[in-house]
Design a protein around this motif. Structure first.
Motif, PDB file in Angstrom:
ATOM      1  N   PHE A   7      28.608  39.015  40.014  1.00 20.92           N
ATOM      2  CA  PHE A   7      28.018  37.485  40.475  1.00 20.92           C
ATOM      3  C   PHE A   7      29.232  37.048  40.161  1.00 20.92           C
ATOM      4  CE2 PHE A   7      26.622  33.334  39.521  1.00 20.92           C
ATOM      5  CZ  PHE A   7      25.413  33.153  40.781  1.00 20.92           C
ATOM      6  N   ALA A   8      30.020  37.717  40.216  1.00 18.23           N
ATOM      7  CA  ALA A   8      31.697  36.644  40.611  1.00 18.23           C
ATOM      8  C   ALA A   8      32.476  37.291  41.680  1.00 18.23           C
ATOM      9  CB  ALA A   8      32.622  37.237  39.089  1.00 18.23           C
ATOM     10  N   ALA A  39      31.068  35.953  28.908  1.00 18.73           N
ATOM     11  CA  ALA A  39      32.512  36.565  29.797  1.00 18.73           C
ATOM     12  C   ALA A  39      32.401  37.490  30.364  1.00 18.73           C
ATOM     13  CB  ALA A  39      32.374  36.875  27.887  1.00 18.73           C
ATOM     14  N   VAL A  40      31.906  38.251  30.883  1.00 21.96           N
ATOM     15  CA  VAL A  40      32.045  39.545  31.935  1.00 21.96           C
ATOM     16  C   VAL A  40      32.216  38.459  33.180  1.00 21.96           C
ATOM     17  CG1 VAL A  40      31.217  41.608  33.162  1.00 21.96           C
ATOM     18  CG2 VAL A  40      31.201  41.106  30.540  1.00 21.96           C
ATOM     19  N   TYR A  41      31.343  37.364  33.120  1.00 24.17           N
ATOM     20  CA  TYR A  41      31.245  36.842  35.107  1.00 24.17           C
ATOM     21  C   TYR A  41      33.004  36.249  34.605  1.00 24.17           C
ATOM     22  CZ  TYR A  41      31.432  32.922  37.844  1.00 24.17           C
ATOM     23  OH  TYR A  41      31.848  32.006  38.690  1.00 24.17           O
ATOM     24  N   ALA A  42      33.437  35.808  33.806  1.00 24.86           N
ATOM     25  CA  ALA A  42      34.630  34.331  33.378  1.00 24.86           C
ATOM     26  C   ALA A  42      35.294  35.893  34.004  1.00 24.86           C
ATOM     27  CB  ALA A  42      34.543  34.082  32.378  1.00 24.86           C
ATOM     28  N   ALA A  43      35.648  36.607  33.345  1.00 24.87           N
ATOM     29  CA  ALA A  43      36.909  37.961  33.505  1.00 24.87           C
ATOM     30  C   ALA A  43      37.441  38.624  34.959  1.00 24.87           C
ATOM     31  CB  ALA A  43      36.352  39.099  32.464  1.00 24.87           C
ATOM     32  N   LYS A  95      35.317  36.775  36.987  1.00 26.53           N
ATOM     33  CA  LYS A  95      35.800  35.474  38.840  1.00 26.53           C
ATOM     34  C   LYS A  95      37.634  35.901  38.471  1.00 26.53           C
ATOM     35  CE  LYS A  95      33.856  32.224  41.180  1.00 26.53           C
ATOM     36  NZ  LYS A  95      33.741  32.626  42.352  1.00 26.53           N
ATOM     37  N   GLU A  96      38.651  35.849  37.574  1.00 28.39           N
ATOM     38  CA  GLU A  96      39.918  34.995  37.255  1.00 28.39           C
ATOM     39  C   GLU A  96      40.623  36.772  37.701  1.00 28.39           C
ATOM     40  OE1 GLU A  96      43.230  34.546  34.062  1.00 28.39           O
ATOM     41  OE2 GLU A  96      40.951  34.627  33.242  1.00 28.39           O
ATOM     42  N   ALA A  97      40.022  37.592  37.423  1.00 24.23           N
ATOM     43  CA  ALA A  97      40.671  39.103  38.190  1.00 24.23           C
ATOM     44  C   ALA A  97      40.825  38.550  39.597  1.00 24.23           C
ATOM     45  CB  ALA A  97      39.863  39.842  37.579  1.00 24.23           C
TER      46      ALA A  97
END
Length: 360
Positions: free
Chosen positions: A82-83, A232-236, A238-240
């Motif tokens: 989703f990211a 948490a998975v999405y946020a990590a 997205k930042e990566a």
């Protein structure tokens, strides 16, 4: 040396936003997602859980071929996907069909992939992905190459690849992250640590306390994430992704997750190597239950809405199975035709023989 190692390992604390009760425990890390985004993530996780249940049933009926169950890993798989952007390129392992589906692969083609039909390996125009890799870890070096290609072209896109904890024991894993780090490839490497590579526990595969810390040796960013926490998975991820397109290099993401079913439907029996207590422990961390609690607390989800989604999903799966059933059967001549632009002389004769047999 021992203190140095301990200092490194202590840096890799598990990143989490939602706890097992669906409560926010890391407000500062909460991603900027609309209410509709949150509901869409939930829809995709529920859809994928139902798809998994139906795929297992189809496999047992002999209507699917190879199948690797996904229940328990929805947050890890779908939170990361989703990211992504449409331009991003997915290089999946064999358990990562859900990411392909949500990236644009029609469901009936996913069923054809399981059946070994060549049309199941043909990505539609605009779907940036390759078919799932069966060889453990082979997609990791490929992802490094794709990520380097994006960098050299100056494109706003990344490659992302997935493997399990067993894949992190492969030579291709180390070669891939080392190459990506050395050349600053726009790549994301996701290791879904579901605790067992078939039956081998992760503790017997590596003396490292985390898989994420292996990023240190490659000179790249590494993070360990609660893989049952979709936010948490999405946020990590997205930042990566942002780091990669900004020229800051690749990232290794370790998601701590669990597969509730067997490794594959090809005869694996998880009761021989997993305890009932372990299964019960991880069932309490179910990513869908956790996210459901979060959404219900916000007034964004209801039992009625989920039941309607389940029924709609079943109908879509039924239609996709029918479309796969109606796809012309794969022929030997088909394989020859798609393998060569111009057939070698020895195969021309064989093709004529098979063509004659198939016409009868």
């Amino acid at each position: 040396m021992k203190r140095t190692l301990e200092n490194i390992e202590n840096q890799f604390e598990t990143f989490q936003i939602l706890n097992e009760e669906g409560k926010i425990v890391n407000e500062d890390a909460m991603p900027d997602l609309s209410d509709e985004d949150l509901k869409e993530i939930m829809r995709r996780m529920v859809y994928t859980r139902i798809l998994d249940q139906r795929s297992i049933a189809l496999n047992r009926q002999g209507r699917l071929g190879f199948y690797a169950p996904t229940a328990g890993q929805e947050a890890s798989q779908l939170g990361s996907q989703f990211a992504l952007e449409k331009a991003d390129f997915i290089l999946p392992g064999y358990r990562d069909v859900p990411q392909l589906i949500w990236h644009g692969l029609p469901l009936y083609q996913a069923f054809l992939f399981s059946r070994g039909h060549f049309k199941g390996n043909q990505m539609p125009e605009g779907v940036n992905a390759v078919s799932p890799q069966i060889i453990i870890g082979a997609q990791i070096t490929q992802a490094a190459g794709v990520g380097l290609g994006f960098k050299k072209r100056g494109e706003n896109a990344v490659s992302i690849t997935y493997t399990g904890d067993g894949g992190a024991s492969q030579g291709d894993f180390y070669e891939g992250i080392n190459f990506a780090g050395a050349f600053g490839a726009q790549s994301i490497f996701v290791v879904q640590n579901n605790r067992f590579a078939i039956s081998v526990p992760v503790e017997k595969q590596s003396a490292a306390q985390t898989i994420a810390q292996k990023a240190v040796a490659a000179g790249i960013e590494g993070i360990q994430v609660d893989g049952m926490d979709v936010l948490a998975v999405y946020a990590a991820t997205k930042e990566a992704r942002q780091r990669a397109v900004d020229g800051e290099g690749p990232t290794l993401i370790e998601t701590l997750t669990y597969r509730y079913g067997p490794h594959t439907m090809a005869g694996d029996d998880p009761t021989r190597y997993r305890t009932e207590d372990m299964d019960n422990e991880w069932e309490q961390k179910d990513p869908i239950v956790r996210f459901r609690k979060f959404l219900e607390e916000k007034g964004l989800w209801s039992e009625e809405e989920e039941n309607e989604l389940i029924e709609k999903t079943k109908e879509e799966i039924k239609a996709a199975v029918k479309e796969a059933d109606n796809t012309p059967k794969q022929k030997v001549t088909d394989l020859m035709d798609i393998m060569y632009e111009e057939l070698p002389s020895n195969l021309k004769e064989q093709r004529e023989e098979y063509s004659e047999k198939e016409s009868k």
